[in-house]
Design an enzyme around this catalytic site. Structure first.
Site, mmCIF file in Angstrom:
data_model
loop_
_atom_site.group_PDB
_atom_site.id
_atom_site.type_symbol
_atom_site.label_atom_id
_atom_site.label_comp_id
_atom_site.label_asym_id
_atom_site.label_seq_id
_atom_site.Cartn_x
_atom_site.Cartn_y
_atom_site.Cartn_z
ATOM 1 N N TYR A 166 11.055 9.103 1.468
ATOM 2 C CA TYR A 166 10.860 8.110 0.352
ATOM 3 C C TYR A 166 11.709 8.358 -0.827
ATOM 4 O O TYR A 166 11.856 7.684 -1.738
ATOM 5 C CB TYR A 166 9.371 7.641 0.038
ATOM 6 N N HIS A 170 12.790 -2.664 1.712
ATOM 7 C CA HIS A 170 12.311 -1.254 2.229
ATOM 8 C C HIS A 170 13.229 -0.363 1.570
ATOM 9 O O HIS A 170 14.203 -0.481 1.691
ATOM 10 C CB HIS A 170 12.171 -1.316 3.681
ATOM 11 N N ASN A 205 7.911 -5.785 -1.025
ATOM 12 C CA ASN A 205 8.044 -4.617 -0.173
ATOM 13 C C ASN A 205 6.483 -4.582 0.354
ATOM 14 O O ASN A 205 5.624 -3.799 -0.321
ATOM 15 C CB ASN A 205 8.151 -3.205 -0.688
ATOM 16 N N PRO A 235 0.987 -1.082 0.172
ATOM 17 C CA PRO A 235 -0.109 -0.066 -0.065
ATOM 18 C C PRO A 235 0.876 1.280 -0.132
ATOM 19 O O PRO A 235 1.848 1.418 0.640
ATOM 20 C CB PRO A 235 -0.844 -0.061 1.307
ATOM 21 N N ASN A 236 0.295 2.243 -0.582
ATOM 22 C CA ASN A 236 0.876 3.590 -0.874
ATOM 23 C C ASN A 236 2.353 3.620 -1.740
ATOM 24 O O ASN A 236 2.645 4.702 -1.876
ATOM 25 C CB ASN A 236 1.041 4.213 0.465
ATOM 26 N N ALA A 245 3.335 -0.696 4.650
ATOM 27 C CA ALA A 245 2.678 -0.854 6.193
ATOM 28 C C ALA A 245 2.225 -2.229 6.717
ATOM 29 O O ALA A 245 2.275 -2.570 7.977
ATOM 30 C CB ALA A 245 1.410 0.319 6.239
ATOM 31 N N ARG A 297 13.346 4.142 12.511
ATOM 32 C CA ARG A 297 12.236 4.876 12.406
ATOM 33 C C ARG A 297 11.318 4.784 13.597
ATOM 34 O O ARG A 297 11.831 4.028 14.552
ATOM 35 C CB ARG A 297 11.510 4.704 11.176
ATOM 36 N N ARG A 303 4.766 10.972 -2.440
ATOM 37 C CA ARG A 303 4.552 10.641 -1.292
ATOM 38 C C ARG A 303 5.903 11.057 -0.189
ATOM 39 O O ARG A 303 6.741 10.164 -0.492
ATOM 40 C CB ARG A 303 4.300 9.100 -0.913
ATOM 41 N N GLU A 325 12.549 -9.648 1.779
ATOM 42 C CA GLU A 325 11.850 -8.379 2.076
ATOM 43 C C GLU A 325 12.567 -7.084 1.642
ATOM 44 O O GLU A 325 13.897 -7.027 1.942
ATOM 45 C CB GLU A 325 11.523 -8.490 3.384
HETATM 46 C C1 DQA Z 1 8.235 1.158 3.634
HETATM 47 C C2 DQA Z 1 8.571 1.199 5.233
HETATM 48 C C3 DQA Z 1 7.051 1.005 5.836
HETATM 49 O O1 DQA Z 1 7.145 1.246 7.253
HETATM 50 C C4 DQA Z 1 6.190 2.078 5.355
HETATM 51 O O2 DQA Z 1 4.778 1.901 6.001
HETATM 52 C C5 DQA Z 1 6.181 2.053 3.717
HETATM 53 C C6 DQA Z 1 7.395 1.814 3.148
HETATM 54 C C7 DQA Z 1 9.668 1.366 2.853
HETATM 55 O O3 DQA Z 1 9.779 0.772 1.746
HETATM 56 O O4 DQA Z 1 10.547 2.201 3.461
HETATM 57 O O5 DQA Z 1 4.923 2.270 3.315
HETATM 58 O O6 DQA Z 1 8.020 -0.341 3.491
#
Ligand code: DQA
Length: 163
Positions: free
Chosen positions: A26, A103, A77, A13-14, A80, A110, A21, A101
């Protein structure tokens, strides 16, 4: 690319909003930029990629569930959902494919709620904190591991036969 390892890249998501964003967190790369860079890396490594992004937990679960038999490994990835989703963790575990995984940010540095990952424990590895480069580093690690393990999709046959 016949006979090449096939890797499914799943974004949660997002991440479709990357570029717009919170760029101070990011970066300015869009998801399309990341995918196009990864395509180049895949060409260099001689592997092929499939891409999937969804903001919906169940769609991510379903796509990962479909990956067995189709792909050799997964870059994930979960965004959240990393910090909340037992369903996603179970999907990774159930599909039986090696998963890395990814990120963009170093989630360990964080907010505290980002320190826990439900999915990391069912992945073969974890790359975080290198911005868009996290994806390339994760792809390289996954491809090395797949090459060490054998031929494309052999893992699936092994898993099916219980060997
Ligand atoms: C994320 C880190 C997560 O905590 C966050 O909710 C994201 C992006 C990252 O790629 O740094 O949406 O996965």
């Amino acid at each position: 690319m016949a006979g090449a390892f096939k890797i499914l890249v799943v974004n949660g998501p997002n991440l479709g909003l990357l570029g717009r964003r919170e760029p101070e967190v990011y970066g300015r790369c869009t998801l399309a930029d990341i995918e196009s860079d990864l395509r180049q890396d895949a060409r260099r490594l001689g592997v092929s990629l499939l891409f999937f992004q969804s903001d919906v937990e169940g769609e991510l679960v379903r796509r990962i569930g479909q990956a067995a038999g189709e792909a050799d490994g997964i870059l994930l990835n979960p965004a959240a959902y990393t910090h909340t989703s037992i369903a996603l963790r179970d999907a990774v575990s159930a599909c039986g494919l090696p998963c890395v995984e990814v990120h963009l940010t170093n989630t360990a540095a964080r907010e505290e709620f980002r320190h826990r990952s439900y999915t990391a424990a069912v992945c073969i590895g974890w790359v975080a904190g290198f911005g868009a480069d996290s994806y390339r580093l994760a792809l390289e690690g996954l491809v090395r591991r797949l090459r060490a393990a054998g031929t494309p999709r052999a893992g699936i046959e092994k898993r099916r036969s219980g060997a």
